[in-house]
Design an enzyme around this catalytic site. Structure first.
Site, PDB file in Angstrom:
ATOM      1  N   LYS B 189      33.115  45.122  33.752  1.00 34.20           N
ATOM      2  CA  LYS B 189      32.498  44.250  34.750  1.00 34.20           C
ATOM      3  C   LYS B 189      33.214  44.440  36.078  1.00 34.20           C
ATOM      4  CE  LYS B 189      32.851  39.907  36.122  1.00 34.20           C
ATOM      5  NZ  LYS B 189      32.493  40.095  37.551  1.00 34.20           N
ATOM      6  N   GLU B 263      47.262  42.048  34.858  1.00 35.63           N
ATOM      7  CA  GLU B 263      48.011  42.374  36.066  1.00 35.63           C
ATOM      8  C   GLU B 263      47.624  41.306  37.080  1.00 35.63           C
ATOM      9  OE1 GLU B 263      48.915  42.871  39.269  1.00 35.63           O
ATOM     10  OE2 GLU B 263      47.767  44.715  39.586  1.00 35.63           O
ATOM     11  N   CYS B 302      48.067  44.071  45.202  1.00 34.47           N
ATOM     12  CA  CYS B 302      48.880  43.189  44.356  1.00 34.47           C
ATOM     13  C   CYS B 302      50.366  43.352  44.659  1.00 34.47           C
ATOM     14  CB  CYS B 302      48.627  43.500  42.889  1.00 34.47           C
ATOM     15  SG  CYS B 302      46.903  43.307  42.438  1.00 34.47           S
ATOM     16  N   GLU B 403      50.800  34.442  47.251  1.00 36.44           N
ATOM     17  CA  GLU B 403      50.141  35.683  47.626  1.00 36.44           C
ATOM     18  C   GLU B 403      48.989  35.368  48.572  1.00 36.44           C
ATOM     19  OE1 GLU B 403      49.910  38.390  44.492  1.00 36.44           O
ATOM     20  OE2 GLU B 403      48.861  39.903  45.657  1.00 36.44           O
TER      21      GLU B 403
END
Lengths: 153, 507
Positions: B189, B263, B302, B403
């Site tokens: 997906k 992750e 990331c 983040e």
């Protein structure tokens, strides 16, 4: 006094989403991509546990049951000095959060809690403590575990 | 300077279809629910294609196709699978420019990066795992002269892969290449923010794969991601994203007793010791580029080096030079080969970044450059642009701890090695880190002391296929890249064989 609240637009969206999905909950995400934003799920879909903190129960017109707002305790240690407002903006996607198909995304806006507010919140969180025991300054950068204990959602 | 024409216009090197259905069993399949959603380009905010809105019924159809294909694919030889992966790599290389433009238009990132990084890395990744699977060998243990334990690698079967939007093709490749090499069939997906480029990729390579080995179901996380991640019919779920969804996927996987790899991002420190500025030379120049890497891919990485820690001996000189370097970043049309920073991937991403700039200011972080939305005009007027931003503050501030996933770096100073390690590790995450020093001993000790899965030492943002990538702490579970990634897509079959004709004597 609450640590988290809704904008009118977010409240209206919650009412629409509640009609579609039933009672809802929030869990604040961290990390990359769609992180650092609140995730909205059918209540109970996301299992909170001893590592989570309940920041507040949000109410809005057309939302029969309060929507609990959760965050992991480790993340809360870095957030506890700020007041959060759940807003909504046009957007596209966001993990498994239920508002994404509507073309919108919940968003957190933040402001610093005042020393007075921090004292009030700490007194509310620790009713057994002496309310005169002021720790406002220290708590601005306090990393201690929050006192709002976990509750299963 | 040259500028690629927008996909679908005259002189464009590629064009998207006006609609993409689900890719199931080697054919396009309309969504069971009959609905589609618009896919805008971040470059100008305008929709350029519409995408099937997947639901549980579409996921089931894709799982049916994957289960039908999995036994045949698993039975192919490693050499055959390697050949397919190499052919995919060759086809991508032949179409590299088209794929790079498709990816820029989809994600908003500069074509300068997709041409030089995203696509060449993806090509190499397929080649790496083509080689790795042929070189992989099982083991045998001689228990005693009559007893041998053989260990075979077997594929898991059908795996689910949920792809992020920051590097749509490269992150799909990181997951697809090892899974296919190991002999698995996949239901993938793509992110709903960037669902189209994987379909353009598939249009180029579809003839190379047996039907059903890769299936693509589009849609929203709540409608298509959830039934895929919670399905008892997948042997493993691989996800790149954020912590709350990561927990949710682990929760679903626990219901089915399935493994996951996750992750989940980071808040990576980039550490510059005093001796970096000991000479005015190439190394100092490289270190300043290393600082500026926070703007790579608009900060939507990331491992974005989003915390810069600068030792106090050279703090002001180094930071002044870093601000100057950052201000040289060229922002503009992502399809212009001179553009260094393009558009954020979505409007909500833009809004989130602006909300962080706001709380950063409230907490007292000082804006050294940037600090606002970039209002570009003309054909880019509707796009989602942010000026590269340097904030100066302290590690307890929220802009140092969360983040932002934008072109924003938070800078603070440190006194000595111990102070640097304390600040570097004062974070919930541990995905990446950078260490810059001319002293080999300091570099080694710092690299070992930082609690992160990847410590770039005198470099940053390099992603070779044969270096393991993954997180400590809340940054995730498992690794990607490197031959060891095959283990995340394989079972171990042990045959314990006795060659002795003699009974044991128990019965």
């Amino acid at each position: 006094m609450s640590r988290v609240e809704l904008t009118d637009a977010a409240g209206e969206l919650l009412a629409r989403l509640t009609a579609l999905h039933g009672p809802l909950m929030f869990h604040q995400s961290g990390g990359c991509c769609d992180g650092s934003s609140p995730m909205c799920y059918p209540r109970g879909d996301f299992r909170t546990g001893a590592s989570d903190v309940l920041l507040g129960e949000l109410t809005a017109p057309g939302v029969p049951e309060p929507v609990r707002f959760w965050m992991s305790a480790s993340q809360y240690a870095y957030w506890s000095h700020t007041h959060l407002t759940v807003d909504v903006v046009p957007g596209r996607g966001g993990g498994f959060s239920v508002e994404a198909p509507e073309g919108v995304r919940f968003l957190i806006r933040s402001r610093l809690l005042t020393d007075e507010e921090l004292r009030t919140l700490e007194a509310e969180d620790n009713p057994e403590d002496n309310p005169g025991d002021e720790q406002g300054e220290a708590s601005r950068t306090d990393r201690a575990a929050p006192s709002t204990g976990p509750r299963p959602d | 300077m040259s500028r690629y024409a927008a996909p679908g216009t005259a002189d464009a090197v590629m064009s998207y279809q006006s609609r993409y259905d689900h890719w199931i069993g080697g054919a396009y399949t309309p969504p069971a629910g009959g609905q589609y959603f618009e896919n805008p380009s971040p470059v100008n905010g305008q929709p350029f294609t519409e995408i099937a809105r997947g639901t549980a019924a579409d996921v089931e159809a894709a799982l049916d196709a994957a289960h039908a294909a999995a036994p045949g694919w698993a039975a192919t030889s490693a050499g055959e699978r390697a050949l397919v992966l190499n052919r995919i790599a060759d086809r991508m290389e032949e179409n590299l420019e088209r794929l790079a433009v498709a990816e820029s238009w989809e994600n908003g990132k500069p074509v300068r990066e997709t041409l030089a990084a995203d696509l060449p890395l993806a090509v190499d990744h397929f080649r790496y795992f083509a080689g790795a699977i042929r070189a992989q060998e099982g083991t045998l243990s001689e228990i005693d002269p009559d007893t041998v334990a053989y260990h075979f690698h077997e594929p898991l079967g059908v795996v689910a892969q949920i792809i992020p939007w920051n590097f749509p093709l490269l992150m799909a490749t990181w997951k697809l290449a090892p899974a296919l090499a190991a002999g698995n069939a996949v239901v993938l997906k793509p992110a709903e923010q960037t669902p189209a480029s994987i379909h353009y990729w598939m249009s180029l390579i579809a003839d190379l794969l047996p039907p059903g080995v890769i299936n693509i179901v589009n849609g929203f996380g709540a409608e298509a991601g959830k039934p895929l991640a919670s399905s008892a019919r997948v042997a493993k779920v691989a996800f790149t994203g954020e912590t709350t969804t990561g927990r949710l996927i682990m929760q679903y996987a626990s219901e089915n007793l399935k493994p996951v790899t996750l992750e989940l991002g980071g808040k990576s420190p980039n550490i510059f010791f005093d001796d970096v500025s000991a000479e005015q030379d190439d190394f100092l120049d490289k270190a300043l580029e290393g600082f500026t890497m926070f703007a790579l891919n608009q900060g939507e990485v990331c491992t974005c080096p989003s915390r810069a820690l600068i030792q106090r001996g050279h703090y002001r000189d180094f930071l002044d030079a870093a601000v100057a370097r950052t201000e040289q970043i060229v922002q503009g049309n992502p399809l212009d080969t001179e553009t260094m920073i393009g558009a954020q991937a979505s409007n909500d991403q833009l809004e989130k970044i602006l909300a962080y700039l706001d709380i950063g200011a409230q907490e007292g972080a000082k804006v050294l450059t940037g600090g606002a939305r970039a209002e570009l005009d003309g054909e880019l007027a509707g796009g989602y642009y942010v000026r590269p931003t340097i904030l100066e503050g302290a590690n307890h501030m929220r802009v140092f701890q969360e983040e932002i996933f934008g072109p924003v770096v938070a800078v603070t100073g440190f006194d000595d090695y111990a102070d640097a390690m304390k600040i570097a590790n004062d974070t919930l995450y541990g995905l990446g880190a950078g260490v810059w020093t001319r002293d080999g001993s300091t570099a080694y000790r710092a690299g070992r002391a930082i609690q992160a899965g990847r410590v770039w030492t005198n470099c940053y943002h390099a992603y070779p296929a044969h270096a393991a990538f993954g997180g400590y702490k809340q940054s995730g579970i498992g690794r990607e890249n490197h031959r060891m990634m095959l283990a995340h897509y394989q079972q171990t079959k042990n045959l314990l064989v006795s060659y002795s004709p003699k009974k044991l004597g128990f019965f």
